[in-house]
Write a protein that holds these residues in place. Sequence first.
Motif, PDB file in Angstrom:
ATOM      1  N   LEU A  52      38.097  43.773  21.103  1.00 31.79           N
ATOM      2  CA  LEU A  52      37.245  43.185  21.462  1.00 31.79           C
ATOM      3  C   LEU A  52      36.561  42.918  23.030  1.00 31.79           C
ATOM      4  N   ASN A  53      36.462  41.894  23.263  1.00 27.53           N
ATOM      5  CA  ASN A  53      35.472  41.536  24.409  1.00 27.53           C
ATOM      6  C   ASN A  53      35.487  40.622  24.326  1.00 27.53           C
ATOM      7  N   CYS A  54      36.174  39.057  25.167  1.00 28.69           N
ATOM      8  CA  CYS A  54      35.500  37.455  24.578  1.00 28.69           C
ATOM      9  C   CYS A  54      34.275  37.732  26.081  1.00 28.69           C
ATOM     10  N   ALA A  55      33.464  37.418  25.248  1.00 30.32           N
ATOM     11  CA  ALA A  55      31.991  37.384  26.263  1.00 30.32           C
ATOM     12  C   ALA A  55      32.613  36.590  27.478  1.00 30.32           C
ATOM     13  N   LEU A  56      33.629  35.282  27.458  1.00 32.59           N
ATOM     14  CA  LEU A  56      33.639  34.875  28.577  1.00 32.59           C
ATOM     15  C   LEU A  56      34.561  34.713  29.720  1.00 32.59           C
ATOM     16  N   CYS A  57      35.454  35.716  28.920  1.00 36.17           N
ATOM     17  CA  CYS A  57      37.143  35.803  29.868  1.00 36.17           C
ATOM     18  C   CYS A  57      37.001  37.737  30.148  1.00 36.17           C
ATOM     19  N   ASP A  58      36.402  37.941  29.149  1.00 36.32           N
ATOM     20  CA  ASP A  58      36.410  39.734  28.765  1.00 36.32           C
ATOM     21  C   ASP A  58      37.748  39.690  28.426  1.00 36.32           C
ATOM     22  N   ARG A  59      39.479  38.904  28.061  1.00 38.12           N
ATOM     23  CA  ARG A  59      40.421  39.331  27.355  1.00 38.12           C
ATOM     24  C   ARG A  59      39.916  39.761  26.442  1.00 38.12           C
TER      25      ARG A  59
END
Length: 233
Positions: A52-59
């Motif tokens: 998964l990717n964080c929608a805010l920081c892309d982590r």
Amino acid sequence: MNTARKARWAVRQSALPTVVKPCLSCTGTRHRPSGKFRVNASGKLLDVWLLLNCALCDRTSKVPVHERTHVSSLDPARLVAYESNARAAVGEWAMSASLAAKNGYRLDWTGTWRLQAEAGLDIPHVLDASAPLTVSVRFELPAPVRVERLLMIGLGTSRTEVRRMVADGRIRLPSAPGAKTHRDFEFRIERDGAVDVAGHPTVPVARSEPRKRSSPGRVAVFGVRPRVLSPAP
Ligand SMILES: [Zn+2]
């Protein structure tokens, strides 16, 4: 003569749900599937994660799909799907309520679906008062949707109007209008006036008129409430 008509509606997928869980790098909570798996082999044991990717920081974060699973217990076609990041496999796990429950995150289904007419009639469907109609609704994805929301879109009408028609017996649902479902169901729209045993049309009662109590039987049996309209300007 059989005047019953049928229509089919489909709840079609337009996007994957958002995974809601805290990000370890930022204050964001919304995650999108990256479209990839990570597969790790250690001897005959496999670990498979959904990325998964964080929608805010892309982590990137990973959700375990299979842990220490013996390679022989996994269907070879499945393993190929994981190794090739097959879309269907990503979708299946990204929409899995059991995977979400097991890993303690929530799925947000907002914007993941649209209602489409499959056969019979267009959407929104303009009610024809002269004939009853049976509509079957089929779900392509397990998005929990309020029944009344589907009816509002499908019939191009308001929540108030849908609830009124359900209360009047004009629309017959298998569940309460406010209930959420992700399973196929059928509902029926009765002919206008079909709910009136006496054969009287359900005439709106103007607010200025004293309320007549001419058909108490209808009210008692079917729960029909007189419609109150504003006086014409
Ligand atoms: Zn983040």
